[in-house]
Design a protein around this motif. Structure first.
Motif, mmCIF file in Angstrom:
data_model
loop_
_atom_site.group_PDB
_atom_site.id
_atom_site.type_symbol
_atom_site.label_atom_id
_atom_site.label_comp_id
_atom_site.label_asym_id
_atom_site.label_seq_id
_atom_site.Cartn_x
_atom_site.Cartn_y
_atom_site.Cartn_z
ATOM 1 N N LEU A 1 0.787 -1.181 0.149
ATOM 2 C CA LEU A 1 0.133 -0.137 -0.003
ATOM 3 C C LEU A 1 0.954 1.121 0.296
ATOM 4 O O LEU A 1 1.429 1.713 1.051
ATOM 5 N N GLY A 2 1.373 1.676 -1.083
ATOM 6 C CA GLY A 2 1.898 2.806 -1.243
ATOM 7 C C GLY A 2 3.363 2.661 -1.882
ATOM 8 O O GLY A 2 3.962 1.381 -1.680
ATOM 9 N N LEU A 3 3.840 3.513 -2.849
ATOM 10 C CA LEU A 3 5.075 3.276 -3.631
ATOM 11 C C LEU A 3 5.791 4.018 -3.611
ATOM 12 O O LEU A 3 6.135 4.880 -4.739
ATOM 13 N N GLY A 4 5.895 5.086 -2.548
ATOM 14 C CA GLY A 4 6.589 6.351 -2.406
ATOM 15 C C GLY A 4 7.928 6.245 -2.168
ATOM 16 O O GLY A 4 8.782 5.176 -2.619
ATOM 17 N N THR A 5 8.725 7.045 -1.100
ATOM 18 C CA THR A 5 9.980 6.875 -0.638
ATOM 19 C C THR A 5 10.215 5.552 -0.197
ATOM 20 O O THR A 5 11.154 4.756 -0.511
ATOM 21 N N ASN B 1 3.986 3.462 9.713
ATOM 22 C CA ASN B 1 3.084 4.446 9.961
ATOM 23 C C ASN B 1 3.126 4.901 11.395
ATOM 24 O O ASN B 1 2.255 4.414 12.187
ATOM 25 N N LYS B 2 3.780 5.774 11.885
ATOM 26 C CA LYS B 2 3.832 6.134 13.293
ATOM 27 C C LYS B 2 2.573 6.884 13.802
ATOM 28 O O LYS B 2 1.972 6.625 15.094
ATOM 29 N N ASP B 3 2.051 7.550 12.876
ATOM 30 C CA ASP B 3 0.878 8.603 13.174
ATOM 31 C C ASP B 3 -0.252 7.297 13.273
ATOM 32 O O ASP B 3 -1.161 7.476 14.463
HETATM 33 N N1 LIG Z 1 10.299 8.814 4.357
HETATM 34 C C1 LIG Z 1 10.854 8.072 5.082
HETATM 35 O O1 LIG Z 1 11.924 8.269 5.408
HETATM 36 C C2 LIG Z 1 10.056 7.545 6.268
HETATM 37 C C3 LIG Z 1 10.586 7.139 7.718
HETATM 38 C C4 LIG Z 1 9.915 6.173 8.551
HETATM 39 C C5 LIG Z 1 8.669 6.118 8.322
HETATM 40 N N2 LIG Z 1 7.849 6.501 7.278
HETATM 41 C C6 LIG Z 1 6.530 6.371 6.833
HETATM 42 O O2 LIG Z 1 6.355 5.649 5.863
HETATM 43 C C7 LIG Z 1 5.142 5.942 5.312
HETATM 44 C C8 LIG Z 1 5.158 6.447 3.828
HETATM 45 O O3 LIG Z 1 6.061 7.481 3.711
HETATM 46 P P1 LIG Z 1 6.774 8.058 2.460
HETATM 47 O O4 LIG Z 1 7.697 9.014 2.745
HETATM 48 O O5 LIG Z 1 7.154 6.817 1.567
HETATM 49 O O6 LIG Z 1 5.547 8.815 1.677
HETATM 50 P P2 LIG Z 1 5.423 9.082 0.207
HETATM 51 O O7 LIG Z 1 6.862 9.095 -0.346
HETATM 52 O O8 LIG Z 1 4.738 10.403 0.039
HETATM 53 O O9 LIG Z 1 4.570 7.857 -0.650
HETATM 54 C C9 LIG Z 1 3.504 7.404 -0.404
HETATM 55 C C10 LIG Z 1 2.904 6.466 -1.365
HETATM 56 O O10 LIG Z 1 1.465 6.130 -1.001
HETATM 57 C C11 LIG Z 1 0.646 6.652 -2.115
HETATM 58 N N3 LIG Z 1 -0.457 7.111 -1.664
HETATM 59 C C12 LIG Z 1 -0.564 7.891 -0.447
HETATM 60 N N4 LIG Z 1 -2.017 8.327 -0.280
HETATM 61 C C13 LIG Z 1 -2.654 7.372 -0.962
HETATM 62 C C14 LIG Z 1 -4.054 6.899 -1.280
HETATM 63 N N5 LIG Z 1 -5.121 7.682 -0.531
HETATM 64 N N6 LIG Z 1 -4.369 6.031 -2.083
HETATM 65 C C15 LIG Z 1 -3.508 5.458 -2.903
HETATM 66 N N7 LIG Z 1 -1.924 5.612 -2.771
HETATM 67 C C16 LIG Z 1 -1.652 6.513 -1.832
HETATM 68 C C17 LIG Z 1 1.384 7.272 -2.911
HETATM 69 O O11 LIG Z 1 0.938 7.356 -4.210
HETATM 70 P P3 LIG Z 1 1.398 8.090 -5.606
HETATM 71 O O12 LIG Z 1 2.899 7.529 -5.717
HETATM 72 O O13 LIG Z 1 0.713 7.958 -6.797
HETATM 73 O O14 LIG Z 1 1.846 9.570 -5.042
HETATM 74 C C18 LIG Z 1 2.769 7.143 -2.756
HETATM 75 O O15 LIG Z 1 3.124 5.879 -3.851
HETATM 76 C C19 LIG Z 1 4.398 7.120 6.097
HETATM 77 O O16 LIG Z 1 3.510 6.543 7.212
HETATM 78 C C20 LIG Z 1 5.695 7.574 6.722
HETATM 79 O O17 LIG Z 1 5.461 8.306 8.066
HETATM 80 C C21 LIG Z 1 8.587 7.424 6.211
#
Ligand SMILES: NC(=O)c1ccc[n+]([C@@H]2O[C@H](COP(=O)([O-])OP(=O)(O)OC[C@H]3O[C@@H](n4cnc5c(N)ncnc54)[C@H](OP(=O)(O)O)[C@@H]3O)[C@@H](O)[C@H]2O)c1
Length: 433
Positions: free
Chosen positions: A11-15, A106-108
């Motif tokens: 569920l998610g393909l971001g960072t 997801n800490k939130d």
């Molecule tokens: N980034 C970090 O270093 C880090 C570290 C620890 C924990 N986290 C946690 O990991 C989680 C993800 O973080 P991230 O940085 O990877 O976020 P991100 O880069 O914004 O990626 C979010 C991904 O989820 C998809 N998405 C978001 N909302 C959606 C929805 N309503 N329906 C369908 N797809 C949805 C987005 O799609 P699109 O690609 O199409 O936009 C994207 O692929 C968060 O809970 C964050 O707190 C992150």
């Protein structure tokens, strides 16, 4: 080796999601050696399928419909790396009802709904693991729940937000302002466009709620955490910290004394020799104190694609090992204790206080008398003329330990004293006495 693959849904393909795909791709051999099955990402949920992504992800099947993952019976584990709270909670609940194991970063979500979701996972005999939700690449959750499970933990102190640590490091080293450093952190991708959760301490508070619930086996909600962010920290505060031999950090502290808990996040002065004072830039570190083990410290990257993804995929390995042994869903324990929180009369701390006072005879005596009336004594004290102000001088001091309630009364009385123009700032001091 069992030939069967394990199909997982992202569920998610971001960072983080991209990092998970990368770890699974590049570490497949060592992963399947550990778990006897090949990991296959069956599908990934995204918001926008048309978004340009890294070319090596082109083989991955994308969907904008969560049902394609949640309702697919061939998917045995769901990795939630999309973020958000309410919509995500519903998806995680549905996945658990479908008897899929869940891994989340997801800490939130975990700070708000962790206990309900963990209970639900337990009822469904599913695993719900969340190692990446606190301190990214540092395996602190497994350390507390497994590595130190034989001990009674009494204190956790941590730098658990990389953005604010980066900002305070740069502000301290280069005498730069909050606004200037925030802009740089945003340009470098360390801070979000809306930095509220980081700079106001909310992100760190959520992580401390998760850690303290686990460490003390007591429910701790985000509302139970006393929070103060770094917006008001000035270059003047930081210059005085240095002059007095301290480093300022946004510190989360969770402490348990005689059954009573205190959890707080605030900018805190640490003596320069303190181990956490030497954790710089975007790095995180957590000090854990146990009655038997004494002090242990864990240091590493608190965020970032691959460090966070390592924690996520390690959780997947744990799920699969549990599947082999048929023991999924048993890791959750109901809290052993109810939480009783300390009052401000019961919390003791040293304080750094910076005052603007009128530069005239009797001022110093009036200020020191007020401290004496409140039974608060000093460990360090400086009096200096205030730049560009002929009438005013600055008194900067560090108190010995006193209760928070007394310090708050003292601060009110100082603001009312005719010799004092204002209390310019005050911060807690840790690790000094
Ligand atoms: N980034 C970090 O270093 C880090 C570290 C620890 C924990 N986290 C946690 O990991 C989680 C993800 O973080 P991230 O940085 O990877 O976020 P991100 O880069 O914004 O990626 C979010 C991904 O989820 C998809 N998405 C978001 N909302 C959606 C929805 N309503 N329906 C369908 N797809 C949805 C987005 O799609 P699109 O690609 O199409 O936009 C994207 O692929 C968060 O809970 C964050 O707190 C992150």
């Amino acid at each position: 080796m069992e030939e069967r693959e394990i199909q997982v849904g992202l569920l998610g393909l971001g960072t983080v999601g991209t990092g998970v795909a990368s770890i699974i791709k590049h570490h497949q051999e060592t992963l399947s050696h550990q778990i006897g099955r090949k990991i296959v990402i069956k599908r990934a949920l995204v918001k926008d399928k048309k978004k340009v992504r890294e070319s090596w992800l082109s083989n991955l099947e994308l969907t904008e419909n969560a049902n394609d993952i949640i309702e697919d019976p061939s998917i045995e584990a769901v990795i939630e790396v999309m973020g958000g709270i309410e919509e995500t909670r519903l998806l995680v609940e549905r996945a658990l009802k479908e008897k899929k194991h869940v891994i989340t970063a997801n800490k939130d979500l975990m700070a708000e709904h962790g206990s309900t979701l963990l209970q639900m996972a337990n009822e469904q005999k599913c695993d719900l693991f969340y190692e990446a939700s606190v301190a990214g690449g540092i395996p602190i959750i497994r350390t507390i729940s497994e590595g130190l499970s034989a001990d009674k933990l009494t204190k956790i102190m941590g730098i658990v937000n990389g953005t604010t640590n980066y900002m305070l490091t740069k502000m301290s080293a280069n005498n730069r302002t909050f606004d200037d450093v925030l802009l740089e952190a945003q340009e470098l991708g360390y801070a979000e466009a809306d930095p509220t959760a980081d700079v106001d301490g909310i992100d760190a508070a959520r992580k401390m709620a998760i850690l303290s619930s686990l460490a003390f086996s007591s429910p701790v909600q985000i509302e139970d955490v006393s929070v103060k962010g770094i917006r008001q920290v000035s270059d003047v505060d930081l210059a005085f910290c240095q002059q007095l031999g301290y480093t300022m950090k946004l510190i989360g502290v969770a402490q348990k004394d005689e059954g009573q808990i205190e959890v707080r996040v605030e900018p805190t002065l640490l003596p320069n020799a303190h181990p956490l004072a030497n954790v710089h830039n975007e790095f995180n570190a957590v000090l854990v104190h146990g009655e038997a083990v004494g002090e242990t410290m864990f240091y590493g990257p608190g965020a970032g694609s691959l460090p966070t993804a390592t924690a996520v995929v390690s959780d997947l390995v744990a799920v699969m090992k549990n599947m082999q042994r048929r023991v999924n869903g048993y890791s959750y324990q109901t809290p052993l204790f109810q939480s009783t929180f300390k009052t401000e009369d019961e919390i003791q701390s040293q304080y750094f206080i910076r005052l603007h006072v009128y530069d005239r005879a009797g001022t110093f005596a009036a200020v020191t008398n007020l401290f004496a009336q409140h039974d608060v004594s000093f460990e360090k004290l400086l009096q200096l003329p205030l730049e560009n102000q002929t009438e005013l001088a600055e008194i900067v001091l560090v108190t010995h330990s006193s209760s928070v309630a007394i310090i708050k009364k003292l601060l009110i009385a100082l603001n009312q004293l005719s010799a004092v123009d204002k209390v310019a700032s005050y911060y807690r001091v840790e690790g000094g006495e």
